[in-house]
Design a protein around this motif. Sequence first.
Motif, short mmCIF file in Angstrom:
data_model
loop_
_atom_site.label_atom_id
_atom_site.label_comp_id
_atom_site.label_asym_id
_atom_site.label_seq_id
_atom_site.Cartn_x
_atom_site.Cartn_y
_atom_site.Cartn_z
N PRO A 284 3.55 13.75 12.17
CA PRO A 284 2.30 14.22 11.57
C PRO A 284 1.63 13.13 10.73
CG PRO A 284 4.20 15.13 10.41
CD PRO A 284 4.73 14.35 11.57
N LEU A 285 0.34 13.33 10.50
CA LEU A 285 -0.43 12.32 9.79
C LEU A 285 0.12 12.07 8.38
CD1 LEU A 285 -2.83 10.40 9.82
CD2 LEU A 285 -4.29 12.28 9.03
N ALA A 286 0.54 13.15 7.69
CA ALA A 286 1.00 12.96 6.30
C ALA A 286 2.19 12.01 6.24
CB ALA A 286 1.34 14.31 5.68
N SER A 287 3.10 12.13 7.21
CA SER A 287 4.27 11.24 7.23
C SER A 287 3.86 9.82 7.56
CB SER A 287 5.30 11.72 8.26
OG SER A 287 6.00 12.82 7.76
N VAL A 288 2.98 9.70 8.56
CA VAL A 288 2.61 8.36 9.03
C VAL A 288 1.77 7.66 7.95
CG1 VAL A 288 1.30 7.10 10.77
CG2 VAL A 288 2.82 8.97 11.44
N GLU A 289 0.82 8.39 7.37
CA GLU A 289 0.00 7.76 6.31
C GLU A 289 0.91 7.37 5.13
OE1 GLU A 289 -1.91 6.89 2.89
OE2 GLU A 289 -1.11 8.91 2.91
N GLY A 290 1.85 8.24 4.79
CA GLY A 290 2.77 7.94 3.68
C GLY A 290 3.56 6.67 3.95
N PHE A 291 4.01 6.50 5.18
CA PHE A 291 4.81 5.32 5.53
C PHE A 291 3.93 4.06 5.56
CE2 PHE A 291 6.99 2.56 8.66
CZ PHE A 291 8.18 2.40 7.97
N VAL A 292 2.76 4.19 6.17
CA VAL A 292 1.84 3.04 6.23
C VAL A 292 1.47 2.58 4.81
CG1 VAL A 292 -0.52 2.37 6.91
CG2 VAL A 292 0.95 3.59 8.52
N ARG A 293 1.25 3.57 3.92
CA ARG A 293 0.94 3.26 2.52
C ARG A 293 2.06 2.43 1.87
NH1 ARG A 293 -1.83 5.74 -1.84
NH2 ARG A 293 -3.05 6.75 -0.23
N GLN A 294 3.32 2.78 2.19
CA GLN A 294 4.44 2.02 1.60
C GLN A 294 4.44 0.57 2.08
OE1 GLN A 294 6.11 3.68 -0.70
NE2 GLN A 294 4.91 5.44 -0.06
N ILE A 295 4.19 0.41 3.40
CA ILE A 295 4.35 -0.92 3.99
C ILE A 295 3.15 -1.83 3.70
CG2 ILE A 295 4.62 -2.20 6.16
CD1 ILE A 295 7.06 -0.64 5.81
N ILE A 296 1.95 -1.37 4.06
CA ILE A 296 0.80 -2.29 3.88
C ILE A 296 0.14 -2.09 2.52
CG2 ILE A 296 0.36 -2.45 6.37
CD1 ILE A 296 -2.24 -0.83 5.83
N GLY A 297 0.51 -1.00 1.83
CA GLY A 297 -0.01 -0.76 0.49
C GLY A 297 0.96 -1.29 -0.56
N TRP A 298 1.94 -0.48 -0.90
CA TRP A 298 2.83 -0.82 -2.01
C TRP A 298 3.53 -2.16 -1.85
CZ3 TRP A 298 2.49 0.57 -6.67
CH2 TRP A 298 2.01 1.83 -7.01
N ARG A 299 4.09 -2.41 -0.66
CA ARG A 299 4.89 -3.63 -0.49
C ARG A 299 4.02 -4.88 -0.69
NH1 ARG A 299 6.74 -7.17 3.65
NH2 ARG A 299 8.89 -7.78 3.26
N GLU A 300 2.84 -4.87 -0.08
CA GLU A 300 1.97 -6.03 -0.19
C GLU A 300 1.38 -6.16 -1.60
OE1 GLU A 300 1.24 -8.33 2.23
OE2 GLU A 300 2.60 -7.39 3.68
N TYR A 301 1.07 -5.00 -2.20
CA TYR A 301 0.51 -5.00 -3.56
C TYR A 301 1.52 -5.58 -4.56
CZ TYR A 301 -1.33 -3.07 -7.93
OH TYR A 301 -1.81 -2.92 -9.22
N ILE A 302 2.78 -5.20 -4.38
CA ILE A 302 3.85 -5.68 -5.27
C ILE A 302 3.98 -7.20 -5.14
CG2 ILE A 302 6.41 -5.72 -5.36
CD1 ILE A 302 5.25 -3.40 -6.96
N TYR A 303 3.94 -7.69 -3.91
CA TYR A 303 4.05 -9.15 -3.69
C TYR A 303 2.85 -9.87 -4.34
CZ TYR A 303 4.26 -13.56 -1.09
OH TYR A 303 4.31 -14.89 -0.74
#
Length: 497
Positions: A284-303
């Motif tokens: 479902p979209l909620a799972s996929v958006e949540g995962f995408v947010r972690q990878i291209i959002g949080w991970r990149e933002y933290i770096y």
Amino acid sequence: MTLAHESVWILGDQLSPHHPGLVAGRRVVMIESLARLNQRPYHRRKLVLIISAMRHYAGELRAAGYEVDLRSAPDFLSGLRDHVATFGVRHLICMAAAEYDTRQFQQRLEHDLGIPVTMLPNTLFLVERHPPTRSPALMEPFYRAMRRQTGLLIEPDGEPTGGVWNLDHENRRRYDGRPVPAPVRFPADTITQQVIADLARSCPNAIGSADDFDLPVTRAQALVALDDFIAHRLADFGPFEDAMSADHDLLFHSQLSPLLNIGLLDPLETATAAVAAYHAGKAPLASVEGFVRQIIGWREYIYYRYWELMPDLLSANAWQAERPLPGWYWHGETRMHCLSCVIKKVLRSGYCHHIERLMVLCNFALLAGIRPQEVNAWFLECYIDAYEWVVTPNVIGMGLNADGGRTATKPYLASAAYIDKMSDYCRGCFYDRKARIGPRACPFNTLYWHFLIVHEATLRANPRLGPAVLGLRRITEAERQAIMAQAATILAQIEAL
Ligand SMILES: Cc1cc2nc3c(=O)[nH]c(=O)nc-3n(C[C@H](O)[C@H](O)[C@H](O)COP(=O)(O)OP(=O)(O)OC[C@H]3O[C@@H](n4cnc5c(N)ncnc54)[C@H](O)[C@@H]3O)c2cc1C
Ligand code: SF4
């Protein structure tokens, strides 16, 4: 000068098949530095992962026709000097290191080796491939810009798939006992077994055990682990993203961070695989958006934040927390069931998921006023995915809010109510999750209210924390005094909690 006089130095966290320094005919040098491996007492599973992945990667490059000099050396510089002398190298190429000290070291190399050194940008991070034009102060605009730039979950009209950018509100369920598919495991092959034996000798102070080592160590295995997550756990990732359970280490998380962080997986391919599962109707979209947010959002933002805030981030201590880390962080023997379970998980496997890192381990340290640098060191040493670029902004910035709110706009503070809502830890705990005063009062409760009282003026000034501080209005002066007295006792006896 011909390619025969050039070498590319590939670090142990740069094991990408797309490393930009890989050019047919150019030699590769990789160094197992004893000084780096013993810089801290790291978790054995992490050391085995890196060294085994390096040896497998070197083997794959040789099979592809590269000349590879994989050498053990007392430290990086002596290893590089020997390499340069042995092969008559006249030009060294390296990809910029993800960590501050190693990048500083690379910048001194031309002087230290006496040959030209070319530094390539670190293409393992999307934000280095396409740096933002202006500094994004907050994660949400940063993430939206990344979505637009990558085109992930973006419709042809430029709007987000599903019409909203953020589906976090759908992703806050407590674990309901449904079966958790066991992740695919990779038993140690002969190379990994040799690494385990070698590291037992060369890293005597490492922590934890590598006896049951079963992590992916090759690109092919990493892709299998990615497929396994997408096929079996991604669909439930979103709803249970924040859930915690005493019986499960992983729940529906991916455990892909150790692979992303050494270059065996690429962040864009990882997020793209999740989006493909959405379009194929498998998640479902909620799972996929949540995962995408972690990878291209949080991970990149933290770096990105790491590089903006270093080196001052290392010594930040905005809440002036000066208490030493309790000894039980090193064995988990405490009556606080949540902390005991999570610490034992970490010491055993080198892993626990995000909410346990943030809302149990860091939350307690923040409430108890533990020195940020000691908490940071603990995280760096205990985890299989720990590197300074990701630990320090997450711990000193997000978890402890010691950077004055430059990584996260509010401190992540919570009492037992949150831990009880999202986990099964409070059942069977010695402490009473509902009490904040009394011999069995949960220390999270007492210390939460103590933190609000002590820092009331500062917190009141933060618009995101105003509502939490408003709760203080319902507390009488007598209750305030009782909380302060109980907190003083808890903090004095912190080793015995
Ligand atoms: C106090 C604290 C310490 C942390 N230490 C580390 C660490 O040492 N190494 C590490 O890689 N991550 C760290 N994180 C971020 C995050 O907790 C882990 O990346 C995640 O738990 C790894 O497990 P997973 O692969 O199962 O993640 P999933 O829940 O499956 O998430 C998918 C991926 O998103 C990325 N991600 C999600 N949140 C973050 C984040 N805040 N920062 C960076 N990447 C993120 C990771 O690459 C992760 O693999 C830390 C977070 C906190 C709050
Ligand atoms: S009662 Fe308190 S210490 Fe016990 S598990 Fe719950 S939050 Fe943790």
